[in-house]
Design a protein around this motif. Structure first.
Motif, PDB file in Angstrom:
ATOM      1  N   GLU A   1       0.837  -1.206   0.000  1.00 60.22           N
ATOM      2  CA  GLU A   1       0.000   0.000   0.000  1.00 60.22           C
ATOM      3  C   GLU A   1       0.865   1.246   0.000  1.00 60.22           C
ATOM      4  O   GLU A   1       0.630   2.196  -0.751  1.00 60.22           O
ATOM      5  N   ARG A   2       1.884   1.233   0.844  1.00 58.71           N
ATOM      6  CA  ARG A   2       2.785   2.387   0.910  1.00 58.71           C
ATOM      7  C   ARG A   2       3.600   2.517  -0.365  1.00 58.71           C
ATOM      8  O   ARG A   2       3.892   3.626  -0.820  1.00 58.71           O
ATOM      9  N   LYS A   3       3.960   1.367  -0.930  1.00 55.13           N
ATOM     10  CA  LYS A   3       4.701   1.391  -2.183  1.00 55.13           C
ATOM     11  C   LYS A   3       3.858   2.042  -3.277  1.00 55.13           C
ATOM     12  O   LYS A   3       4.331   2.886  -4.044  1.00 55.13           O
ATOM     13  N   ALA A   4       2.570   1.631  -3.324  1.00 53.61           N
ATOM     14  CA  ALA A   4       1.651   2.219  -4.308  1.00 53.61           C
ATOM     15  C   ALA A   4       1.446   3.706  -4.024  1.00 53.61           C
ATOM     16  O   ALA A   4       1.376   4.526  -4.946  1.00 53.61           O
ATOM     17  N   GLN A   5       1.354   4.030  -2.737  1.00 55.53           N
ATOM     18  CA  GLN A   5       1.165   5.422  -2.358  1.00 55.53           C
ATOM     19  C   GLN A   5       2.378   6.256  -2.751  1.00 55.53           C
ATOM     20  O   GLN A   5       2.249   7.369  -3.262  1.00 55.53           O
TER      21      GLN A   5
ATOM     22  N   ALA B   1       4.429   5.486  -5.119  1.00 53.94           N
ATOM     23  CA  ALA B   1       4.433   5.572  -6.575  1.00 53.94           C
ATOM     24  C   ALA B   1       3.481   6.659  -7.044  1.00 53.94           C
ATOM     25  O   ALA B   1       3.780   7.445  -7.963  1.00 53.94           O
ATOM     26  N   LYS B   2       2.305   6.725  -6.395  1.00 50.70           N
ATOM     27  CA  LYS B   2       1.327   7.747  -6.738  1.00 50.70           C
ATOM     28  C   LYS B   2       1.869   9.142  -6.415  1.00 50.70           C
ATOM     29  O   LYS B   2       1.762  10.070  -7.223  1.00 50.70           O
ATOM     30  N   GLN B   3       2.468   9.254  -5.220  1.00 54.45           N
ATOM     31  CA  GLN B   3       3.038  10.536  -4.823  1.00 54.45           C
ATOM     32  C   GLN B   3       4.161  10.945  -5.763  1.00 54.45           C
ATOM     33  O   GLN B   3       4.299  12.117  -6.126  1.00 54.45           O
ATOM     34  N   SER B   4       4.961   9.949  -6.154  1.00 56.32           N
ATOM     35  CA  SER B   4       6.058  10.233  -7.071  1.00 56.32           C
ATOM     36  C   SER B   4       5.523  10.693  -8.413  1.00 56.32           C
ATOM     37  O   SER B   4       6.054  11.634  -9.027  1.00 56.32           O
ATOM     38  N   ASP B   5       4.460  10.014  -8.870  1.00 52.53           N
ATOM     39  CA  ASP B   5       3.852  10.387 -10.145  1.00 52.53           C
ATOM     40  C   ASP B   5       3.273  11.796 -10.057  1.00 52.53           C
ATOM     41  O   ASP B   5       3.423  12.608 -10.981  1.00 52.53           O
ATOM     42  N   GLU B   6       2.591  12.079  -8.927  1.00 52.76           N
ATOM     43  CA  GLU B   6       2.029  13.421  -8.738  1.00 52.76           C
ATOM     44  C   GLU B   6       3.135  14.471  -8.667  1.00 52.76           C
ATOM     45  O   GLU B   6       3.005  15.565  -9.220  1.00 52.76           O
ATOM     46  N   ALA B   7       4.203  14.102  -7.964  1.00 45.07           N
ATOM     47  CA  ALA B   7       5.328  15.035  -7.850  1.00 45.07           C
ATOM     48  C   ALA B   7       5.962  15.279  -9.211  1.00 45.07           C
ATOM     49  O   ALA B   7       6.349  16.410  -9.537  1.00 45.07           O
ATOM     50  N   ARG B   8       6.062  14.199 -10.034  1.00 50.99           N
ATOM     51  CA  ARG B   8       6.630  14.355 -11.376  1.00 50.99           C
ATOM     52  C   ARG B   8       5.782  15.328 -12.211  1.00 50.99           C
ATOM     53  O   ARG B   8       6.300  16.241 -12.853  1.00 50.99           O
ATOM     54  N   HIS B   9       4.460  15.093 -12.180  1.00 50.21           N
ATOM     55  CA  HIS B   9       3.570  15.971 -12.939  1.00 50.21           C
ATOM     56  C   HIS B   9       3.643  17.407 -12.412  1.00 50.21           C
ATOM     57  O   HIS B   9       3.631  18.376 -13.198  1.00 50.21           O
ATOM     58  N   ALA B  10       3.714  17.538 -11.082  1.00 52.76           N
ATOM     59  CA  ALA B  10       3.790  18.875 -10.485  1.00 52.76           C
ATOM     60  C   ALA B  10       5.077  19.583 -10.915  1.00 52.76           C
ATOM     61  O   ALA B  10       5.063  20.761 -11.286  1.00 52.76           O
ATOM     62  N   LYS B  11       6.195  18.848 -10.894  1.00 50.20           N
ATOM     63  CA  LYS B  11       7.473  19.458 -11.275  1.00 50.20           C
ATOM     64  C   LYS B  11       7.520  19.750 -12.771  1.00 50.20           C
ATOM     65  O   LYS B  11       8.096  20.770 -13.192  1.00 50.20           O
ATOM     66  N   GLU B  12       6.922  18.863 -13.575  1.00 54.44           N
ATOM     67  CA  GLU B  12       6.870  19.129 -15.006  1.00 54.44           C
ATOM     68  C   GLU B  12       6.050  20.393 -15.277  1.00 54.44           C
ATOM     69  O   GLU B  12       6.391  21.189 -16.157  1.00 54.44           O
ATOM     70  N   ALA B  13       4.954  20.551 -14.519  1.00 57.63           N
ATOM     71  CA  ALA B  13       4.134  21.759 -14.669  1.00 57.63           C
ATOM     72  C   ALA B  13       4.925  23.009 -14.255  1.00 57.63           C
ATOM     73  O   ALA B  13       4.844  24.056 -14.906  1.00 57.63           O
TER      74      ALA B  13
END
Length: 409
Positions: free
Chosen positions: A109-113, A115-127
């Motif tokens: 669950e934490r791994k998925a979380q 991964a989700k946070q990392s994905d969100e952070a990636r999108h946020a940084k790309e923005a």
């Protein structure tokens, strides 16, 4: 020998615990009764139960890491496998196995979380990078600079990505900020150069304005001040610390000139108003010569009035046409009277008038005869054409006769 559902003590004082795999030796007890021995090892079992319960609660309600949770489980499992307690050890193993499953589920669950946070952070940084790259081309220096600083703070609050991705995005982000800073620095350097050039230009304009402030060449100087003002506006702004001082000097020099001009013009206006009053009186005196009955006397009187008129200075510009028009009207009347007198007394002019009148009269008489002849012959078209010509000659004859009358007959 004493016994218990989960353990017993034999006659030698050895304590056993019952498990699914059979009895296991717990330990030796020589200090008291078998009941005391079992009670002692049962309390140790209860201690493990409490420890497992606390661990279950920590796993479910806190952010205990999977690694630490697994280490705690392994530590309790070692104690269970050592068989140094009396109780339902198989039940403890079942609870520990379920706890391992829970820890693993939480790990996933934490791994998925993550991964989700990392994905969100990636999108946020790309923005952030995209916005920074867009801002890097902006000319809104203050607003864009403040926004870029806010983006840096936002970036710092985001979790890190994998090193490669994070470094690549940060490089683009940093490059955009550097590009904006470089453009802004170039802009303000150019602006400083322009303002320095404006300062030099305005210093020159101020010097000329101050040199002109005492001029009495009112028209030329006023026109030059208007040109200087146009040049001032075209020069742009100088540095803030110089602009106000230069303007105050420039405006002050103009004020000195225009105040002096206004004073002189006020005196001149007063003088011209008095001149107007005098010329109006002379115009009234000249108008009394009309109508002209004695040309010689009128001419002499008008000459006297005109001499006094010329001796008077200027009048206000807006009043000049009216008062001069009154004098010109009298002058034209005298000129017309002189022309009429000349025509009346000029023999050559009289002879010419009589000759012209005779010629026109002959032409009129001839045309009348031709018209009568054309009518008699029934040629009405020719008669109409000759009639139009007769009308024109008759008008000339009437005018010539009127002119002849001016000669007295």
């Amino acid at each position: 020998m004493s016994s218990d559902p989960w353990g017993r003590v034999d006659e030698t004082g050895t304590v056993y615990v019952r498990t699914a795999d059979g009895e296991q030796v717990v330990g030796s007890w020589q200090a008291g009764s078998p009941e005391e021995a079992l009670a002692y090892f049962e309390r140790k079992y209860e201690g493990l139960v409490v420890e497992i319960g606390l661990l279950e609660k920590r796993v479910k309600t806190t952010d205990l890491s999977a690694k630490d949770a697994q280490a705690a489980i392994d530590h309790i499992r070692e104690q269970v496998d050592a068989h140094h307690v009396v109780g339902d050890l198989d039940a403890l193993r079942v609870r520990l196995d379920k706890l391992v499953e829970l820890v693993e589920a939480r790990r996933e669950e934490r791994k998925a979380q993550r991964a989700k946070q990392s994905d969100e952070a990636r999108h946020a940084k790309e923005a952030l990078v995209a916005e920074a790259e867009e801002l890097s081309q902006s000319d809104q220096w203050r607003a864009a600079g403040e926004r870029l600083r806010a983006l840096v703070d936002t970036w710092k609050g985001l979790p890190r990505l994998d090193r490669k991705s994070d470094d690549e995005l940060w490089h683009r982000f940093s490059h955009a900020r550097s590009a904006f800073s470089k453009r802004r620095k170039q802009h303000f350097a150019q602006l400083d150069a322009q303002r320095e050039e404006a300062r030099k230009t305005k210093e020159r304009l101020v010097s000329e304005a101050e040199a002109l402030s005492n001029s009495t060449d009112w028209g030329v100087t006023a026109a030059r001040y208007r040109e200087l003002m146009s040049e001032w506006k075209a020069a742009g702004r100088a540095q803030r610390e110089h602009e106000d001082d230069l303007w105050n000097r420039f405006r002050g020099a103009q004020d000195v000139f225009f105040a002096a001009r206004s004073s002189v013009f006020a005196e001149r206006d007063a003088e011209q108003s008095e001149n107007l009053k005098l010329k109006e009186e002379l115009a009234e005196e000249a108008e009394k010569l009309l109508p002209i009955t004695d040309l010689k006397a009128a001419r002499a009187a008008f000459r006297n009035v005109n001499e006094r008129w010329e001796a008077i200075g200027h009048v206000p510009r807006d009043a000049r046409p009216k008062v001069e028009g009154r004098m010109h009207a009298v002058e034209r009347a005298i000129q017309e009277a002189e022309e009429a007198e000349w025509r009346r007394t000029n023999p050559e002019a009289r002879a010419r008038a009589e000759g012209l009148t005779g010629q026109l009269q002959a032409a009129v008489d001839k045309l009348r005869g031709q018209i009568e002849q054309a009518r008699a012959q029934g040629n009405n078209a020719r008669a109409d054409k000759l009639q139009r010509e007769l009308d024109g000659r008759q008008a000339l004859l009437d005018q010539a006769l009127k002119g002849l009358q001016e000669f007295g007959g």
